[in-house]
Design an enzyme around this catalytic site. Structure first.
Site, mmCIF file in Angstrom:
data_model
loop_
_atom_site.group_PDB
_atom_site.id
_atom_site.type_symbol
_atom_site.label_atom_id
_atom_site.label_comp_id
_atom_site.label_asym_id
_atom_site.label_seq_id
_atom_site.Cartn_x
_atom_site.Cartn_y
_atom_site.Cartn_z
ATOM 1 N N ASP A 1 -19.165 -52.619 45.291
ATOM 2 C CA ASP A 1 -20.088 -52.622 46.425
ATOM 3 C C ASP A 1 -20.928 -51.356 46.437
ATOM 4 O O ASP A 1 -21.354 -50.891 47.503
ATOM 5 C CB ASP A 1 -19.292 -52.749 47.737
ATOM 6 C CG ASP A 1 -20.168 -53.128 48.914
ATOM 7 O OD1 ASP A 1 -19.744 -52.909 50.074
ATOM 8 O OD2 ASP A 1 -21.287 -53.632 48.688
ATOM 9 N N GLU B 1 -24.604 -59.361 55.523
ATOM 10 C CA GLU B 1 -23.883 -58.907 56.719
ATOM 11 C C GLU B 1 -24.792 -58.853 57.952
ATOM 12 O O GLU B 1 -25.912 -58.369 57.900
ATOM 13 C CB GLU B 1 -23.241 -57.520 56.494
ATOM 14 C CG GLU B 1 -24.125 -56.453 55.911
ATOM 15 C CD GLU B 1 -24.042 -56.384 54.405
ATOM 16 O OE1 GLU B 1 -23.749 -57.398 53.769
ATOM 17 O OE2 GLU B 1 -24.299 -55.302 53.857
HETATM 18 O O1 LIG Z 1 -27.277 -50.798 48.508
HETATM 19 C C1 LIG Z 1 -26.237 -51.270 48.954
HETATM 20 N N1 LIG Z 1 -25.039 -50.728 48.692
HETATM 21 C C2 LIG Z 1 -24.969 -49.497 47.901
HETATM 22 C C3 LIG Z 1 -23.776 -48.706 48.362
HETATM 23 C C4 LIG Z 1 -23.783 -47.385 48.258
HETATM 24 C C5 LIG Z 1 -22.613 -46.595 48.712
HETATM 25 O O2 LIG Z 1 -21.805 -46.322 47.572
HETATM 26 C C6 LIG Z 1 -21.989 -44.982 47.136
HETATM 27 N N2 LIG Z 1 -22.209 -45.036 45.683
HETATM 28 C C7 LIG Z 1 -23.271 -45.572 45.048
HETATM 29 N N3 LIG Z 1 -23.113 -45.482 43.705
HETATM 30 C C8 LIG Z 1 -21.923 -44.865 43.508
HETATM 31 C C9 LIG Z 1 -21.190 -44.495 42.348
HETATM 32 N N4 LIG Z 1 -21.618 -44.688 41.064
HETATM 33 C C10 LIG Z 1 -22.960 -45.090 40.723
HETATM 34 C C11 LIG Z 1 -23.861 -43.856 40.698
HETATM 35 O O3 LIG Z 1 -23.316 -42.916 39.798
HETATM 36 N N5 LIG Z 1 -19.979 -43.923 42.498
HETATM 37 C C12 LIG Z 1 -19.479 -43.719 43.741
HETATM 38 N N6 LIG Z 1 -20.123 -44.038 44.882
HETATM 39 C C13 LIG Z 1 -21.339 -44.594 44.759
HETATM 40 C C14 LIG Z 1 -23.172 -44.451 47.925
HETATM 41 O O4 LIG Z 1 -23.033 -43.057 48.140
HETATM 42 C C15 LIG Z 1 -23.059 -45.231 49.214
HETATM 43 O O5 LIG Z 1 -22.070 -44.706 50.080
HETATM 44 C C16 LIG Z 1 -26.273 -52.449 49.848
HETATM 45 C C17 LIG Z 1 -27.502 -52.816 50.385
HETATM 46 C C18 LIG Z 1 -27.629 -53.906 51.243
HETATM 47 C C19 LIG Z 1 -28.936 -54.259 51.773
HETATM 48 C C20 LIG Z 1 -29.336 -55.596 51.832
HETATM 49 C C21 LIG Z 1 -30.587 -55.950 52.337
HETATM 50 C C22 LIG Z 1 -31.450 -54.957 52.800
HETATM 51 F F1 LIG Z 1 -32.643 -55.279 53.304
HETATM 52 C C23 LIG Z 1 -31.059 -53.622 52.749
HETATM 53 C C24 LIG Z 1 -29.816 -53.274 52.238
HETATM 54 C C25 LIG Z 1 -26.481 -54.643 51.585
HETATM 55 C C26 LIG Z 1 -25.230 -54.275 51.053
HETATM 56 O O6 LIG Z 1 -24.088 -54.965 51.374
HETATM 57 C C27 LIG Z 1 -25.121 -53.201 50.177
HETATM 58 O O7 LIG Z 1 -23.877 -52.910 49.657
HETATM 59 MG MG LIG Z 2 -22.522 -54.523 50.038
#
Ligand SMILES: O=C(NC/C=C/[C@H]1O[C@@H](n2cnc3c(NCCO)ncnc32)[C@H](O)[C@@H]1O)c1cc(-c2ccc(F)cc2)cc(O)c1O
Ligand SMILES: [Mg+2]
Length: 214
Positions: A141, A199
């Site tokens: 996620d 969601e």
């Molecule tokens: O983008 C979404 N999720 C991203 C999550 C990021 C979180 O995870 C952390 N994260 C990211 N890469 C890594 C990584 N490794 C990779 C980098 O090295 N290693 C560790 N942690 C990591 C970030 O710091 C954040 O805390 C999303 C968007 C929509 C959405 C839908 C429709 C819309 F219009 C807008 C938004 C709906 C959803 O359910 C979604 O999950």
């Molecule tokens: Mg998600």
């Protein structure tokens, strides 16, 4: 100074949820996101699908990529068997700090190991650092363009065994096209799509459940 959305989400948990009651924490976050501010938690509708997969797998070892505020880590942890544990990776220290407090409010610090760092850096180190052999369940996620490279990395690092389950959020919205193409065409996985909604909205989204065949 202006608060952040994760800070306001935590405040809603501390105001409306009962300490030590994980389901009240989940409910407080869902109510905050429906009534006050949308946030990118897996949410209540897809959360029920997540619950059914966790209950079916009954995992001893879970890996979550992308903790955000800790909603899905709490949701998973309260369904784990007695010695079950979840390791959740979060590389944004501000989000990790909020998630740690949400997890503490739920009283699940013993079941959830929150690791601050990037999945790409930590996946190769998990075996030695945490004494994990393989994961029974992985919940993806985090950044959507990292699902595929991290899945390949987990394969290479021997973190998956025959029967390990990958459950991926957002395969429709925002979408993870390269991951879907790989996982649905690979002879090493058997995949199933669970249609749902983004969601707290009526927009289509879904979870992809894939069994690693070894
Ligand atoms: O983008 C979404 N999720 C991203 C999550 C990021 C979180 O995870 C952390 N994260 C990211 N890469 C890594 C990584 N490794 C990779 C980098 O090295 N290693 C560790 N942690 C990591 C970030 O710091 C954040 O805390 C999303 C968007 C929509 C959405 C839908 C429709 C819309 F219009 C807008 C938004 C709906 C959803 O359910 C979604 O999950
Ligand atoms: Mg998600």
């Amino acid at each position: 100074t202006q608060s952040t959305r994760p800070q306001r989400l935590l405040a809603a948990v501390q105001k409306n949820a009962t300490r030590g009651d994980p389901r009240s924490v989940v409910l407080a976050i869902d109510q905050f996101c429906r009534q006050k501010e949308w946030a990118m938690n897996v949410g209540d509708e897809k959360g029920c699908i997540l619950d059914s997969v966790v209950s079916e797998v009954n995992p001893g070892a879970v890996l979550e990529l992308g903790t955000y505020c800790g909603y899905s880590a709490v949701r998973i942890a309260c369904l784990l068997p007695p010695h079950g544990k979840i390791i959740t990776l979060e590389f944004n220290p501000d989000n990790a700090a909020i998630a740690r407090q949400v997890i503490a409010w739920a009283g699940l610090e013993e079941k959830i190991q929150l690791v601050v760092g990037a999945s790409g850096d930590w996946i190769p180190k998990i075996k030695e650092q945490f004494g994990v052999k393989t994961f029974d369940l992985v919940f993806l996620d985090h950044w959507k363009d990292r699902y595929l490279p991290d899945t390949k990395l987990m394969e290479e690092c021997g973190l998956l065994r025959e029967g390990s389950i990958l459950l991926a959020d957002n395969v429709i919205c925002p979408g993870t096209p390269d991951y879907l193409e790989y996982i649905r065409n690979s002879p090493r996985y058997k995949s199933q799509y669970f249609k749902s909604h983004l969601e707290y909205t009526k927009v289509e989204d879904g979870l992809e459940k894939s069994v690693f065949l070894g």
